[in-house]
Scaffold this active site. Structure first.
Site: not given
Ligand code: DGY
Length: 324
Positions: A237, A266, A285
């Site tokens: 993360r 993000e 991602h």
């Protein structure tokens, strides 16, 4: 009886959607470009399926007396307030295991790309069109084989990364809160504390869940421990790495390079200084993003959703119905 009301936060594979639509009254957000308005949708819901990482909060639960289940399409559920769900008897499911090999593959894609300058090579030949003669002195990278990899977070994904490292004849070190002696014996990997791992590893890969303890786990002090030739891969993360400290470390040559599949925030802002560095690769991602795995994840999430709506035990549950 009326069909249960469901909101799905991003488009899921159609074959799975059709199965959900056969049993539920489905509202699916049809774009990934604009964030799903979960708070607006949640009040009349019986079930919520999240395909993305927007926060699902206690305040949202409080507006939704009927909500029975939150089904996450993904293994990480740090965007959902787990305690608040538990307190309110709302079940929570996720999709563990099925994406471990796929995410480990992507870790290796990033590691190899960073070590062997795949992105600068692509830019040189195809973007800048600068390949006019064979130059033996450009784009030298770092050997991956016979080097040392330090795996931070030895869960299912870390284990799959370690298995792949053995094929590269690497020395494998790992750090985890709870030691896995069974895996040490099975794979011949070595447990070490984080500082030592950072000091001696040529490649450091991150696979920890996001918690208070892992937030900015890799920052200024940790970069100072790392080798100037080291490469960091974060596929866990974004907030696990302090991005300010990462920028300084990459700019000042404290480490050689990094590859991120996740960022903070993000998506990363388009004017973020990290984007100007040429020793950094950022992917949007993509850890579990293969056709096969995303299908399996959506199917598991559907199974969790259906079980939660029937007050049954979730097959892949984090929070189960209170009485079970
Ligand atoms: C996961 O599975 O947690 C990935 O980050 C995708 O959400």
């Amino acid at each position: 009886m009326a069909a249960p009301k469901i909101f799905i936060t991003r488009p899921i594979p159609e074959t799975v959607l059709i199965q959900i639509q056969a049993e539920c009254d489905v509202d699916m957000w049809h774009t990934s470009a604009i964030l799903p308005p979960i708070a607006e949708k949640i009040p009349p819901l019986d079930g919520l399926m999240t395909y993305g990482h927007e926060p699902v909060t206690a305040e949202m639960f409080d507006t939704s007396p009927n909500l029975k289940v939150v089904s996450v399409v993904g293994v990480g559920y740090d965007h959902v307030d787990e305690d608040a769900a538990r307190e309110r008897g709302i079940t929570l499911g996720h999709t563990p295991g099925v994406l471990s090999d796929t995410t480990a593959d992507m870790t290796w894609a990033l590691l190899l790309a960073a070590a062997r300058n795949v992105v600068p090579a692509y830019n040189h030949v195809q973007v800048e069109k600068q390949w006019h003669y064979y130059d033996p002195n450009i784009l030298w990278g770092y050997d991956v084989h016979h080097s040392t990899i330090g795996i931070v977070g030895m869960g299912r994904i870390g284990y799959a990364v370690a298995k792949r490292a053995l094929a590269f004849d690497m020395k494998v070190l790992y750090y985890k809160r709870n030691r896995r002696q069974d895996w040490e014996e099975e794979l011949g990997i070595e447990y070490t504390d984080l500082d030592h791992l950072l000091k001696v590893s040529d490649f450091v890969t991150l696979h920890v869940p996001l918690t208070e303890e892992t937030t900015h786990m890799i920052g200024k002090v940790e970069f100072e421990l790392m080798k100037p030739t080291a490469i960091l891969v974060n596929i866990a993360r974004g907030p696990v790495v302090d991005h300010g400290a990462l920028y300084d470390a990459l700019r000042d040559g404290q480490i050689a390079g990094a590859a991120l599949d996740v960022t903070e925030p993000e998506p990363i802002n388009t004017d973020h200084p990290l984007l100007d560095l040429n020793n950094l690769i950022i992917a949007p991602h993509l850890g579990s993003a293969t056709i096969q795995t995303r299908m399996k994840m959506a199917t598991m999430a559907m199974e969790n959703l259906f079980a939660g709506l029937k007050d049954e035990r979730l097959p892949y549950g984090v929070v189960q119905p209170p009485e079970l």
